[in-house]
Design a protein around this motif. Structure first.
Motif, PDB file in Angstrom:
ATOM      1  N   VAL A 298       0.840  -1.197   0.000  1.00 36.43           N
ATOM      2  CA  VAL A 298       0.000   0.000   0.000  1.00 36.43           C
ATOM      3  C   VAL A 298       0.873   1.243   0.000  1.00 36.43           C
ATOM      4  N   GLU A 299       1.913   1.250   0.851  1.00 31.58           N
ATOM      5  CA  GLU A 299       2.778   2.429   0.945  1.00 31.58           C
ATOM      6  C   GLU A 299       3.654   2.582  -0.294  1.00 31.58           C
ATOM      7  N   GLU A 300       4.050   1.466  -0.901  1.00 27.18           N
ATOM      8  CA  GLU A 300       4.838   1.565  -2.135  1.00 27.18           C
ATOM      9  C   GLU A 300       4.024   2.205  -3.254  1.00 27.18           C
ATOM     10  N   VAL A 301       2.765   1.805  -3.388  1.00 33.44           N
ATOM     11  CA  VAL A 301       1.919   2.370  -4.443  1.00 33.44           C
ATOM     12  C   VAL A 301       1.663   3.847  -4.155  1.00 33.44           C
ATOM     13  N   ARG A 302       1.394   4.172  -2.899  1.00 27.13           N
ATOM     14  CA  ARG A 302       1.202   5.576  -2.535  1.00 27.13           C
ATOM     15  C   ARG A 302       2.441   6.417  -2.870  1.00 27.13           C
ATOM     16  N   GLU A 303       3.614   5.904  -2.518  1.00 24.02           N
ATOM     17  CA  GLU A 303       4.844   6.625  -2.774  1.00 24.02           C
ATOM     18  C   GLU A 303       5.048   6.851  -4.266  1.00 24.02           C
TER      19      GLU A 303
ATOM     20  N   ASP B 138      -7.777  -0.980  -6.766  1.00 22.12           N
ATOM     21  CA  ASP B 138      -9.007  -0.310  -7.138  1.00 22.12           C
ATOM     22  C   ASP B 138      -8.960   1.170  -6.755  1.00 22.12           C
ATOM     23  N   ALA B 139      -8.627   1.454  -5.492  1.00 20.36           N
ATOM     24  CA  ALA B 139      -8.675   2.826  -4.991  1.00 20.36           C
ATOM     25  C   ALA B 139      -7.672   3.742  -5.664  1.00 20.36           C
ATOM     26  N   LEU B 140      -6.438   3.257  -5.859  1.00 23.11           N
ATOM     27  CA  LEU B 140      -5.371   4.132  -6.327  1.00 23.11           C
ATOM     28  C   LEU B 140      -5.097   4.037  -7.816  1.00 23.11           C
ATOM     29  N   LEU B 141      -5.389   2.893  -8.427  1.00 21.66           N
ATOM     30  CA  LEU B 141      -5.130   2.718  -9.854  1.00 21.66           C
ATOM     31  C   LEU B 141      -6.404   2.610 -10.683  1.00 21.66           C
TER      32      LEU B 141
END
Length: 409
Positions: free
Chosen positions: A356-361, A402-405
């Motif tokens: 989760v943090e890798e995708v956010r970063e 789903d949420a970020l991509l």
């Protein structure tokens, strides 16, 4: 005009990061830290040939912006226009012997269907140029009365010299501006203009073309740039967070729009960041209506391509990069989607909190979607190769993607 239905955006644990993004105007990366409501304006289609992959790539970029902001627990105020009256639309309708309003309505409806299928978050305000005309006319009159506009044979032009910041979005020299103006809807060679770059604000009625009451301007229709300015100022005001579109809009559209707004209000800048998506090519040439080398989202969907795979194909390229659509790009996306779905279909898995943090970063770093995909790929590889014991992990990965991509697994 109505937009399209919104897909639900899952809530993730923790909180996302502020967005660092490349700003064309400052020619560097800036950090955007909006207040509780982030404001974004993205220029919409001229509805005579929707929706091709170039369109989809642009709107995918700004969909990611919204998702990053939503993950920071902000609200997003998103506005998009539809240029539902303009020369290219009228020319296409005449060529095909169609009513221009029917053509615009049909293509806009198709665009909505494609955006829904691709899970693009809709704007809160989706405004057509025609419905914006009552708000456009007073702005043109104000510019004229302030000496920032002038009449030429019944048409009304904006004087670029009225804005001391003109040129500050695209940073092009006068000759480059003149060439692009001629290519992109301007008329730099028209005799009588004060400056060859001056754009039209109001076009006086032409025989056989649609026109509207322009008050003291006479009957006619609006120019391209003032349309977006009127809509943006009405719904977002000055100093909104992002003005977005394809890189071909930096000049003249965003340059001229910024000058219109700044001359109208005396405030600077119109937007805190000018963000531009790269162009998509096909067979070595930029995908464009004029070349006729278009790949349509609707055609891919009719051929049975999963919209999630189309979206993964878009995400596999950095939004600012120019790239080429090929069968191999789509094939790779289809295979990736299959791997990801297989990985999250298992009843348990390896922990995913770090993912989760890798995708956010990755996304907070100038929307680096390829890096985000690579992070998910690494989790998927470990998930397939390892017997995990975390029953919550597959669901967390699905919600993150789903949420970020915007990809539903």
């Amino acid at each position: 005009m109505h937009a399209w239905p919104a897909s639900e955006v899952p809530a993730l644990p923790g909180k996302g990061r502020d967005l660092q993004i490349h700003d064309t105007a400052t020619q560097g990366t800036i950090t955007l830290a909006p207040g509780p409501v982030a404001r974004i304006y993205v220029c919409g289609i001229t509805p005579y040939d929707a929706t091709h992959i170039g369109h989809a790539a642009t709107y995918n970029a700004f969909d990611l912006v919204q998702r990053v902001w939503l993950d920071t627990k902000r609200q997003v105020h998103y506005v998009q226009n539809v240029t539902d009256v303009d020369d290219p639309l009228l020319e296409r309708a005449l060529r095909d012997n169609q009513d221009w309003t029917e053509l615009a309505e049909r293509e806009t409806a198709l665009f909505r269907e494609d955006m829904t299928a691709l899970r693009m978050l809709p704007p809160q305000h989706y405004i057509g140029a025609v419905e914006a005309i009552p708000g456009i006319v007073p702005l043109v009159e104000r510019l004229r009365d302030a000496g920032a506009a002038y009449e030429l044979d019944g048409d009304t032009y904006f004087s670029v010299e009225a804005d001391p910041h003109f040129g500050g979005v695209s940073h092009l020299d006068a000759e480059a501006m003149r060439l692009l103006s001629a290519e992109r809807g301007g008329d730099p060679d028209r005799p009588g203009k004060k400056n060859p770059l001056d754009p039209m604000l109001w076009m006086a009625a032409r025989p056989g073309e649609p026109s509207w009451d322009g008050g003291s301007l006479g009957r006619g229709r609006p120019g391209w740039h003032i349309e977006c300015v009127a809509i943006a100022l009405d719904h977002l005001g000055m100093g909104f967070d992002i003005q977005g579109g394809g890189s071909d809009l930096a000049f003249p559209h965003h340059e001229m729009g910024a000058s219109h707004a700044q001359a109208l209000t005396g405030e600077f800048p119109m937007a805190k960041a000018y963000v531009h998506a790269g162009m998509v090519a096909l067979h070595g040439e930029k995908m464009s209506k004029s070349k006729g080398n278009l790949v349509f989202v609707s055609a891919l969907r009719r051929a049975g391509v999963d919209p999630a795979a189309i979206r993964l194909a878009l995400l596999s390229h950095h939004y600012r990069a120019d790239w080429e659509w090929t069968d191999a790009v789509l094939d790779e996306a289809v295979a990736r989607l299959e791997r990801w779905r297989a990985a999250v279909s298992r009843p348990d898995g390896i922990p995913a909190d770090a993912l989760v943090e890798e995708v956010r970063e990755a996304l907070s770093n100038d929307l680096d979607a390829p890096a985000a995909l690579a992070a998910v790929d690494r989790w998927v590889e470990r998930q397939i190769a390892t017997d995990g014991e975390d029953e919550s992990a597959p669901g967390l990965v699905s919600r993150t993607v789903d949420a970020l991509l915007g990809v539903a697994l």
